[in-house]
Design an enzyme around this catalytic site. Structure first.
Site, PDB file in Angstrom:
ATOM      1  N   TYR A   1     -41.290   0.874  62.701  1.00 47.63           N
ATOM      2  CA  TYR A   1     -42.675   0.953  62.184  1.00 47.63           C
ATOM      3  C   TYR A   1     -42.514  -0.205  60.769  1.00 47.63           C
ATOM      4  O   TYR A   1     -41.569   0.304  59.832  1.00 47.63           O
ATOM      5  CB  TYR A   1     -42.805   2.471  61.465  1.00 47.63           C
ATOM      6  CG  TYR A   1     -44.296   2.567  60.999  1.00 47.63           C
ATOM      7  CD1 TYR A   1     -45.308   1.758  61.536  1.00 47.63           C
ATOM      8  CD2 TYR A   1     -44.530   3.626  59.693  1.00 47.63           C
ATOM      9  CE1 TYR A   1     -46.772   2.086  61.040  1.00 47.63           C
ATOM     10  CE2 TYR A   1     -45.836   3.536  59.443  1.00 47.63           C
ATOM     11  CZ  TYR A   1     -46.905   3.015  60.103  1.00 47.63           C
ATOM     12  OH  TYR A   1     -48.210   3.393  59.634  1.00 47.63           O
TER      13      TYR A   1
ATOM     14  N   TYR B   1     -52.186  -1.634  67.130  1.00 49.88           N
ATOM     15  CA  TYR B   1     -51.552  -0.622  65.953  1.00 49.88           C
ATOM     16  C   TYR B   1     -51.372   0.654  66.498  1.00 49.88           C
ATOM     17  O   TYR B   1     -52.341   1.350  66.944  1.00 49.88           O
ATOM     18  CB  TYR B   1     -52.378  -0.815  64.753  1.00 49.88           C
ATOM     19  CG  TYR B   1     -51.613  -0.175  63.491  1.00 49.88           C
ATOM     20  CD1 TYR B   1     -51.040  -1.101  62.527  1.00 49.88           C
ATOM     21  CD2 TYR B   1     -51.609   1.240  63.065  1.00 49.88           C
ATOM     22  CE1 TYR B   1     -50.200  -0.655  61.571  1.00 49.88           C
ATOM     23  CE2 TYR B   1     -50.945   1.724  62.078  1.00 49.88           C
ATOM     24  CZ  TYR B   1     -50.214   0.697  61.140  1.00 49.88           C
ATOM     25  OH  TYR B   1     -49.528   1.060  60.124  1.00 49.88           O
TER      26      TYR B   1
END
Length: 383
Positions: free
Chosen positions: A332, A282
Site C-alpha cells: 500500500y 485504486y
C-alpha cells in the site's frame, strides 16, 4: 497538456512491515532511485510534490535534504490516496507551463510501524464530520467502506464471491511480482473462510498496511526522449469531487465521483474507454475495483462482477487490472505504486507479468469516499 510531459523515471523502496527508518529517509531513497532510473542528477531537480495525510515530512524538508535550495515548484497535497494521480497531474502542469523542468513526485509512509490508518494513539482528524463518527464507533476505514460495499452490493447484486474474485485474481498477479508482500496462493475457499473485519468486508477484502516509498520523475516529453528510459507520456490528468459519508449532497453511495470525472478525463486524452489496455485501479478494498470498472465505463453498470468472472481482468483477458497485485497483495503506497506499475508495463519492463499489448493505461486514485475528492491519469507508452 496532452502528451507534453512524461514520466522519465521510477524509484521505490521495498515494502516493509517495519522499515526501521523515517519517512524522510524512505522518500530520499525512492527519489534518488527514480532519478538514477531516468539518468538524471540531483542538480536537475527544480520541483517537488508529495501527497499525504499528515503522516510524512513536507516537501520543503525533502528539498533541503536533497540540496535543492531554490525549488521552483513545492507542493504538499492533502488527501492520501485520493490525490495520488492529482500529484502527478500537478507535476505535468508545472512542466508544461514552464514553471519547472524536472519535478519529482513521491509518497513515503510508515503505515504499519508508525501511522496506521484509523489506529489508536493518534490525534483526531481535522474533518468536521469526525464528530458524527465517534458516537457510533465508525472510526476505521474498513468500517467506513463497509457501508459503501453494502450499498454497491445491494444495487448491483454483487456477492461475497464477486468480491473474492478480485482478491484471488490480484493475488495471482502478485505471485509474478518479486516486490509483492503477499505471494502465496489465495483460493476462494480461503477467502470465504477468512474472518469478517466489518461486514461485508473480510480480511482479504482489505489492503495491506505497509512501510514504503515510491517516486516518479516528470519532465517534458522532448527531454524525456533523450534520457535513459523509454518515456511514458502523460496524456491526461483530472481531479474530481467525492462523497462524504456524513454530510453533503451526494446520496447514492453505490456510485463514486469517478463516474462524473471520467468523461472529461477521456476527453482530455482524446480517447474512449475502449482504448484502455490496462487499468491500475485504486483498491483499498475489493468493492472499489468493481465500482470503478463501471464508473470509468470499462464495464456496463451492474455488470462488473460478470466482467471479472469471465476472466477479462486477469492476464489473457481484454483488460488486465492491477497487474502488480495492487494494494491488496503488492503493498500500500496510497496509489503511487499503481503509477509505477503502469510505467513498467508501458515501458515493456514488467517481466513475467508483462501485458504485451499494453500501450495505454488508466491509473486511478481513491474514488472519493470519505475524502471528498478523487483523481486519475491516462498514460501512454511510446516503445
Amino acid at each position: 497538456m496532452r502528451d507534453q510531459s512524461a514520466i522519465a523515471g521510477v524509484g521505490r523502496t521495498p515494502f516493509y512491515k517495519n522499515s526501521g527508518v523515517s519517512t524522510l529517509e524512505l522518500g530520499l531513497r525512492a527519489i534518488t532511485a527514480a532519478l538514477d532510473d531516468a539518468g538524471l542528477e540531483l542538480g536537475d531537480v527544480d520541483g517537488l510534490i508529495t501527497h499525504s495525510v499528515g503522516d510524512a515530512v513536507p516537501a520543503s524538508a525533502v528539498a533541503h535534504s536533497l540540496g535543492v535550495d531554490d525549488p521552483h515548484v513545492l507542493l504538499d497535497l492533502v488527501g492520501g490516496g485520493s490525490m495520488s494521480a492529482a500529484a502527478v497531474g500537478a507535476a505535468a502542469m508545472a512542466v508544461t507551463s514552464g514553471q519547472a523542468e524536472v519535478v519529482v513526485v513521491w509518497r513515503a509512509l510508515n503505515a504499519r510501524s508508525e501511522f496506521r490508518m484509523g489506529g489508536t494513539g493518534r490525534s483526531a482528524p481535522t474533518l468536521v464530520e469526525f464528530q458524527y463518527q465517534v458516537p457510533y464507533g465508525l472510526l476505521a476505514p474498513p468500517q467506513q467502506f463497509a457501508l459503501v460495499a453494502r450499498s454497491y452490493m445491494a444495487r448491483s447484486g454483487a456477492t461475497s464471491e464477486d468480491l473474492g474474485r478480485i482478491a484471488v485474481n490480484q493475488r495471482s498477479h502478485a505471485m509474478l511480482n518479486p516486490l509483492a508482500m503477499m505471494t502465496t496462493p489465495l483460493t476462494m475457499d480461503k477467502y470465504l473462510n477468512s474472518p469478517l473485519v466489518s461486514d461485508p468486508l473480510r480480511l482479504f477484502d482489505c489492503c495491506l498496511e505497509t512501510d514504503t516509498a515510491v517516486a516518479v520523475v516528470v519532465t517534458s516529453a522532448a527531454r524525456a526522449h533523450d534520457l535513459r528510459r523509454s518515456p511514458v507520456l502523460i496524456s491526461a490528468a483530472s481531479t474530481g469531487g467525492g462523497h462524504s459519508l456524513y454530510s453533503g449532497s451526494r446520496t447514492d453511495f453505490s456510485t463514486s465521483a469517478a463516474r462524473e470525472m471520467a468523461p472529461r478525463l477521456y476527453a482530455r486524452a482524446g480517447i474512449s474507454p475502449e482504448d484502455i489496455d490496462i487499468a491500475e485501479l485504486y483498491d483499498a478494498f475489493t468493492p472499489l475495483v468493481l465500482m470503478q470498472l463501471e464508473d470509468y465505463q470499462l464495464a456496463p453498470r451492474d455488470e462488473a462482477a460478470a466482467f471479472v468472472a469471465a476472466g477479462e481482468t486477469t492476464f489473457g483477458g481484454s483488460l488486465p487490472v492491477n497487474t502488480h497485485g495492487g494494494h491488496l497483495s503488492e503493498g500500500y503506497a496510497h496509489g503511487l505504486n499503481h503509477v509505477a506499475e503502469a510505467v513498467l508495463q508501458l515501458r515493456g519492463e514488467a517481466g513475467p507479468r508483462q501485458v504485451e499489448h499494453a500501450r495505454t493505461a488508466l491509473c486511478t486514485g481513491q474514488p472519493g469516499y470519505v475524502s471528498g475528492v478523487t483523481s486519475a491519469l491516462i498514460l501512454r507508452g511510446v516503445r
